[in-house]
Motif scaffolding. Structure first.
Motif, mmCIF file in Angstrom:
data_model
loop_
_atom_site.group_PDB
_atom_site.id
_atom_site.type_symbol
_atom_site.label_atom_id
_atom_site.label_comp_id
_atom_site.label_asym_id
_atom_site.label_seq_id
_atom_site.Cartn_x
_atom_site.Cartn_y
_atom_site.Cartn_z
ATOM 1 N N VAL A 206 8.906 64.480 6.969
ATOM 2 C CA VAL A 206 8.885 63.407 7.977
ATOM 3 C C VAL A 206 7.738 63.584 8.977
ATOM 4 O O VAL A 206 7.353 62.618 9.641
ATOM 5 C CB VAL A 206 10.236 63.301 8.723
ATOM 6 N N ASP A 207 7.206 64.795 9.093
ATOM 7 C CA ASP A 207 6.081 65.023 9.997
ATOM 8 C C ASP A 207 4.727 64.792 9.328
ATOM 9 O O ASP A 207 3.686 64.848 9.994
ATOM 10 C CB ASP A 207 6.115 66.461 10.541
ATOM 11 N N HIS A 208 4.715 64.547 8.024
ATOM 12 C CA HIS A 208 3.456 64.426 7.301
ATOM 13 C C HIS A 208 2.671 63.206 7.801
ATOM 14 O O HIS A 208 3.242 62.126 7.991
ATOM 15 C CB HIS A 208 3.731 64.277 5.799
ATOM 16 N N PRO A 209 1.369 63.350 8.012
ATOM 17 C CA PRO A 209 0.566 62.236 8.548
ATOM 18 C C PRO A 209 0.662 60.951 7.719
ATOM 19 O O PRO A 209 0.641 59.849 8.289
ATOM 20 C CB PRO A 209 -0.852 62.808 8.533
ATOM 21 N N ILE A 210 0.765 61.058 6.411
ATOM 22 C CA ILE A 210 0.853 59.862 5.569
ATOM 23 C C ILE A 210 2.165 59.123 5.826
ATOM 24 O O ILE A 210 2.187 57.894 5.988
ATOM 25 C CB ILE A 210 0.697 60.225 4.077
ATOM 26 N N ILE A 214 2.526 55.361 7.602
ATOM 27 C CA ILE A 214 3.233 54.247 6.957
ATOM 28 C C ILE A 214 4.357 53.751 7.865
ATOM 29 O O ILE A 214 4.597 52.548 7.977
ATOM 30 C CB ILE A 214 3.778 54.677 5.576
ATOM 31 N N ALA A 215 5.039 54.683 8.522
ATOM 32 C CA ALA A 215 6.115 54.306 9.447
ATOM 33 C C ALA A 215 5.571 53.442 10.584
ATOM 34 O O ALA A 215 6.159 52.414 10.948
ATOM 35 C CB ALA A 215 6.802 55.556 9.995
ATOM 36 N N LEU A 216 4.440 53.836 11.130
ATOM 37 C CA LEU A 216 3.826 53.088 12.223
ATOM 38 C C LEU A 216 3.431 51.680 11.761
ATOM 39 O O LEU A 216 3.653 50.687 12.467
ATOM 40 C CB LEU A 216 2.594 53.850 12.727
ATOM 41 N N LYS A 217 2.895 51.610 10.574
ATOM 42 C CA LYS A 217 2.460 50.320 10.009
ATOM 43 C C LYS A 217 3.613 49.327 9.885
ATOM 44 O O LYS A 217 3.461 48.138 10.131
ATOM 45 C CB LYS A 217 1.827 50.592 8.636
ATOM 46 N N HIS A 218 4.807 49.844 9.489
ATOM 47 C CA HIS A 218 5.949 48.967 9.243
ATOM 48 C C HIS A 218 6.931 48.906 10.420
ATOM 49 O O HIS A 218 8.005 48.315 10.285
ATOM 50 C CB HIS A 218 6.707 49.440 7.995
ATOM 51 N N ASN A 219 6.570 49.553 11.535
ATOM 52 C CA ASN A 219 7.488 49.627 12.675
ATOM 53 C C ASN A 219 8.832 50.210 12.238
ATOM 54 O O ASN A 219 9.906 49.709 12.593
ATOM 55 C CB ASN A 219 7.683 48.244 13.313
ATOM 56 N N ALA A 220 8.756 51.248 11.429
ATOM 57 C CA ALA A 220 9.936 51.949 10.912
ATOM 58 C C ALA A 220 9.865 53.405 11.364
ATOM 59 O O ALA A 220 8.891 53.823 12.009
ATOM 60 C CB ALA A 220 9.973 51.861 9.388
ATOM 61 N N TRP A 261 0.176 49.882 -1.721
ATOM 62 C CA TRP A 261 -0.728 50.815 -1.053
ATOM 63 C C TRP A 261 0.052 51.976 -0.440
ATOM 64 O O TRP A 261 -0.385 53.139 -0.518
ATOM 65 C CB TRP A 261 -1.531 50.085 0.018
ATOM 66 N N ASP A 262 1.199 51.702 0.130
ATOM 67 C CA ASP A 262 2.039 52.767 0.686
ATOM 68 C C ASP A 262 2.405 53.775 -0.413
ATOM 69 O O ASP A 262 2.318 54.995 -0.212
ATOM 70 C CB ASP A 262 3.330 52.190 1.271
#
Length: 299
Positions: A206-210, A214-220, A261-262
């Motif tokens: 869960v700490d991995h930059p990828i 992706i979480a930031l991109k989807h507001n998740a 892409w995710d």
């Protein structure tokens, strides 16, 4: 999405309260095991929910597991599980590990003198008997490598329905999923977030930059991204939290959609098996002399 119920330091009341919360949020699959110590709490919480009209028995899916000290008699072990649960049957019964221990070993990390010779053919015959008697609706395995699956298929009259294994964005199990797919075996993911909070777990997933990106991109949340990835691979995911906020967050992954892409980005992540189970390996009494033998090089 299933709810794992390994209780660890949690008392029975905490576990029961978490299960009731999960039921109200929509969870219907509950995963337990003899060695977790949570069977009585799971059974009591589900029976009360059924009695209260919160859910029907046929709408819930209960999984439990044959502990390694019970390989000699799966039928008796399942009778004891059903007694603890207060149920007439369970939906899924899994062989917890491809390891046999002496009958008195009721702790998760065995000592060197605790191992017995594994006779998987006899164990699986006992599992099939449980199925024949209607004590479970289906049977499967857990922590089986591709080779161990193929060896089991050679003598099994009933093909395992499920193989529950560690699987998450940093341990994607591509080979195992392919082999299981060939035999119509569903892969269910435990520790789909990398097991944070467990003694052996890590927050690296869960700490991995990828995952974070992706979480930031989807507001998740990162957890939702990791869980959605597992679901997108056709697997079920077994999440474990007794925190109401986290229980709600986890099931929120069902509302998330990852794009191609995710998924492509997640494939770039380095792979690392976290639950290695070195304690099942030794030079003298274990059937596995090295960690590579235990996992058949899938490590």
């Amino acid at each position: 999405m299933g709810m794992g119920t390994y209780s660890g330091e949690n008392d029975r009341e905490t576990t029961e309260r978490a299960i009731r919360t999960a039921l109200k949020m929509g969870y219907r699959h509950f995963d337990t095991a003899k060695i977790y110590g949570s069977e009585p709490a799971v059974g009591n919480a589900l029976r009360r929910a059924i009695h209260d009209g919160l859910v029907e028995r046929e709408d819930i899916h209960v999984t439990s597991k044959l502990w390694s000290s019970d390989h000699h008699d799966p039928l008796s072990a399942l009778h004891q599980t059903l007694k603890k649960l207060g149920m007439e049957y369970i939906d899924m019964y899994l062989v917890h590990w491809p390891v046999s221990l002496k009958p008195w070993v009721d702790y998760p990390v065995p000592r060197e003198e605790d191992f017995e010779t594994l006779d998987m053919e006899n164990t699986w015959s006992g599992m099939e008997r449980c199925l024949e008697m209607g004590l479970c609706k289906s049977i499967g395995v857990s922590n089986f490598s591709s080779r161990k699956i193929e060896e089991l298929i050679d003598f099994a009259c009933v093909t395992p329905v499920v193989n529950q294994v560690e699987m998450h964005p940093m341990w994607r199990q591509k080979k195992l999923r392919s082999i299981c797919g060939d035999y119509g075996i569903h892969v269910s993911a435990y520790s789909p977030l990398g097991g944070p909070g467990n003694a052996w777990g890590t927050t690296a997933v869960v700490d991995h930059p990828i995952i974070q990106s992706i979480a930031l991109k989807h507001n998740a949340t990162p957890a939702q991204v990791a869980l959605r990835w597992g679901l997108s691979q056709g697997s079920s995911v077994i999440v474990k939290s007794f925190n109401p906020r986290r229980i709600k967050e986890n099931i929120g992954a069902l509302d998330l959609t990852l794009d191609d892409w995710d998924l492509f980005e997640i494939e770039k992540m380095e792979e690392r098996k976290i639950m290695r189970a070195e304690y099942l390996v030794n030079d003298t009494t274990s059937p596995f002399k090295t960690i590579e033998e235990l996992w058949d090089e899938e490590i």
